[in-house]
Enzyme design. Sequence first.
Site, PDB file in Angstrom:
ATOM      1  N   LYS A  45       0.834  -1.201   0.000  1.00  0.00           N
ATOM      2  CA  LYS A  45       0.000   0.000   0.000  1.00  0.00           C
ATOM      3  C   LYS A  45       0.876   1.262   0.000  1.00  0.00           C
ATOM      4  O   LYS A  45       2.093   1.164   0.209  1.00  0.00           O
ATOM      5  CB  LYS A  45      -0.933  -0.010   1.221  1.00  0.00           C
ATOM      6  CG  LYS A  45      -0.212  -0.019   2.546  1.00  0.00           C
ATOM      7  CD  LYS A  45      -1.191  -0.104   3.698  1.00  0.00           C
ATOM      8  CE  LYS A  45      -0.462  -0.209   5.015  1.00  0.00           C
ATOM      9  NZ  LYS A  45      -1.300   0.075   6.154  1.00  0.00           N
ATOM     10  N   ARG A 144      -9.676  -0.570  16.414  1.00  0.00           N
ATOM     11  CA  ARG A 144      -9.948   0.199  15.194  1.00  0.00           C
ATOM     12  C   ARG A 144     -11.090  -0.510  14.472  1.00  0.00           C
ATOM     13  O   ARG A 144     -12.163  -0.646  15.030  1.00  0.00           O
ATOM     14  CB  ARG A 144      -8.655   0.244  14.355  1.00  0.00           C
ATOM     15  CG  ARG A 144      -8.339   1.550  13.728  1.00  0.00           C
ATOM     16  CD  ARG A 144      -6.934   1.639  13.164  1.00  0.00           C
ATOM     17  NE  ARG A 144      -6.495   0.495  12.383  1.00  0.00           N
ATOM     18  CZ  ARG A 144      -5.330   0.423  11.745  1.00  0.00           C
ATOM     19  NH1 ARG A 144      -4.500   1.432  11.787  1.00  0.00           N
ATOM     20  NH2 ARG A 144      -4.986  -0.639  11.067  1.00  0.00           N
ATOM     21  N   TYR A 271      15.328  30.875   5.879  1.00  0.00           N
ATOM     22  CA  TYR A 271      14.155  31.436   6.561  1.00  0.00           C
ATOM     23  C   TYR A 271      14.361  31.444   8.072  1.00  0.00           C
ATOM     24  O   TYR A 271      14.875  30.482   8.651  1.00  0.00           O
ATOM     25  CB  TYR A 271      12.920  30.575   6.275  1.00  0.00           C
ATOM     26  CG  TYR A 271      12.351  30.720   4.893  1.00  0.00           C
ATOM     27  CD1 TYR A 271      11.835  31.926   4.447  1.00  0.00           C
ATOM     28  CD2 TYR A 271      12.290  29.621   4.047  1.00  0.00           C
ATOM     29  CE1 TYR A 271      11.285  32.037   3.175  1.00  0.00           C
ATOM     30  CE2 TYR A 271      11.740  29.721   2.781  1.00  0.00           C
ATOM     31  CZ  TYR A 271      11.239  30.938   2.346  1.00  0.00           C
ATOM     32  OH  TYR A 271      10.697  31.040   1.101  1.00  0.00           O
ATOM     33  N   MET A 319      10.921  24.709   1.208  1.00  0.00           N
ATOM     34  CA  MET A 319      10.107  23.782   0.425  1.00  0.00           C
ATOM     35  C   MET A 319      10.937  23.000  -0.593  1.00  0.00           C
ATOM     36  O   MET A 319      10.755  21.808  -0.787  1.00  0.00           O
ATOM     37  CB  MET A 319       8.976  24.547  -0.293  1.00  0.00           C
ATOM     38  CG  MET A 319       7.980  23.615  -0.952  1.00  0.00           C
ATOM     39  SD  MET A 319       6.732  24.467  -1.912  1.00  0.00           S
ATOM     40  CE  MET A 319       5.808  25.313  -0.658  1.00  0.00           C
TER      41      MET A 319
HETATM   42  C1  LIG Z   1      -3.790  -4.447   8.150  1.00  0.00           C
HETATM   43  C2  LIG Z   1      -2.311  -4.342   7.976  1.00  0.00           C
HETATM   44  N1  LIG Z   1      -1.589  -5.463   7.832  1.00  0.00           N
HETATM   45  C3  LIG Z   1      -0.255  -5.422   7.678  1.00  0.00           C
HETATM   46  C4  LIG Z   1       0.430  -4.230   7.658  1.00  0.00           C
HETATM   47  C5  LIG Z   1       1.924  -4.237   7.504  1.00  0.00           C
HETATM   48  O1  LIG Z   1       2.530  -3.791   8.678  1.00  0.00           O
HETATM   49  P1  LIG Z   1       4.111  -3.595   8.774  1.00  0.00           P
HETATM   50  O2  LIG Z   1       4.448  -2.572   7.766  1.00  0.00           O
HETATM   51  O3  LIG Z   1       4.344  -3.160  10.173  1.00  0.00           O
HETATM   52  O4  LIG Z   1       4.718  -4.912   8.446  1.00  0.00           O
HETATM   53  C6  LIG Z   1      -0.282  -3.047   7.818  1.00  0.00           C
HETATM   54  C7  LIG Z   1       0.446  -1.768   7.844  1.00  0.00           C
HETATM   55  O5  LIG Z   1       0.086  -0.771   8.380  1.00  0.00           O
HETATM   56  C8  LIG Z   1      -1.692  -3.097   7.972  1.00  0.00           C
HETATM   57  O6  LIG Z   1      -2.414  -1.983   8.112  1.00  0.00           O
END
Ligand SMILES: Cc1ncc(COP(=O)(O)O)c(C=O)c1O
Length: 380
Positions: A45, A144, A271, A319
Amino acid sequence: MIVTSLPRKYYSKWTEIDLSALEHNLKRLQNACQPASAQIMAVVKANAYGHNVSQIAPALFQQGITHYGVATLGEALHLKQLLPQAEHILILGALSVSQYRLALEEGFALMLHTLAHLPILEDLARAIGRPAEAHLKVDTGMGRVGILPTEMGAALDQLALTEWVNLRGICSHLATSDRPACPHIHRQIQIFNEVLSYARSHLREPEALIYHLANSDAVFQYPEAHYNLVRPGISLYGYGGAQGTGLKPVLALKAQITQLKDVPAGTALGYGRSFITARPSRIGVIALGYADGLNRLLSNQQEILVKGQRLPLVGRISMDQCTVDLTDLQQTIEVGETVTFIGQEGDETITAQDWADKIGTIPYEVLTGLGTRLPRWAAE
Ligand SMILES: Cc1ncc(COP(=O)(O)O)c(C=O)c1O
């Protein structure tokens, strides 16, 4: 969108992505998996934690990874374009009802975070004629998303009545895996085990499901949390709280010196005039700033590597630019010299963890915060 089309000579700052380090980290994870049959779902992700999913995902696929975790529908669609052959793309984040239809049409696996969405999924899946592949998320102590363990009975009863929602997995997420020997983890594992034993005794084919709980740190530190799939993210990219895991950072961040100037003692830099030279100084200007992810809180706090030597950033990071004190540099230097913000030069290394420690955050935030105007080049 990341501009990758300009020839390299037109960039004065960039990142380098070392796919051999990625492969190395993946091997460490695979070696740590207990039982060895636990599959790896690579969490890619946020543009593979800022590393460029277009490079990372195909490289992981080449290494035999078939399961991927993303956060959003957009990320899932992008990943499917990159890896149409990927066996399983799981959207880890909560989707809105309006996003479900497209996710189902595209065949993505979904997290079922709340039982309220089950009838919606059932209706949509029936309407499009394609079953939903769902992972039931249980909140074992993250506080969560996810159903409560006490809702497990109702969840399995309702799932048993659906025709168009296939239960593919049961999972949860750890809240404190970065804290060594935190009792909360054992409690979460215990609750997850209870959830699973309930599920196994009520499901018709429990062995067909995927059970997953472990993120990176848990892969290395809590083998009892592996089940038959683990979900590492940050460790693929070379970071994580687990000590002694021998991971290698995948990303280096570099930029060129754009101007050199010799200034007298008493010169204020940048700055806010936050740094005033105490001696006649040689200052290098670099075209990297907070818009590139060089956090402004690192102003007057962080060193960079210049010709293998650690030298301090001085003055406030702006920036698009920052300044380095080159007065103590032991070698000659010219405009155009490449310097390292994250990475290795000779015996010296600076990591995203070093930045994070300085500004009270975690390497996840440093890496995902690297700007989109930095191209991600393959390391030579
Ligand atoms: C649901 C879920 N699984 C796995 C992971 C992977 O975690 P990590 O990057 O600590 O290995 C994340 C990361 O935030 C997550 O949100």
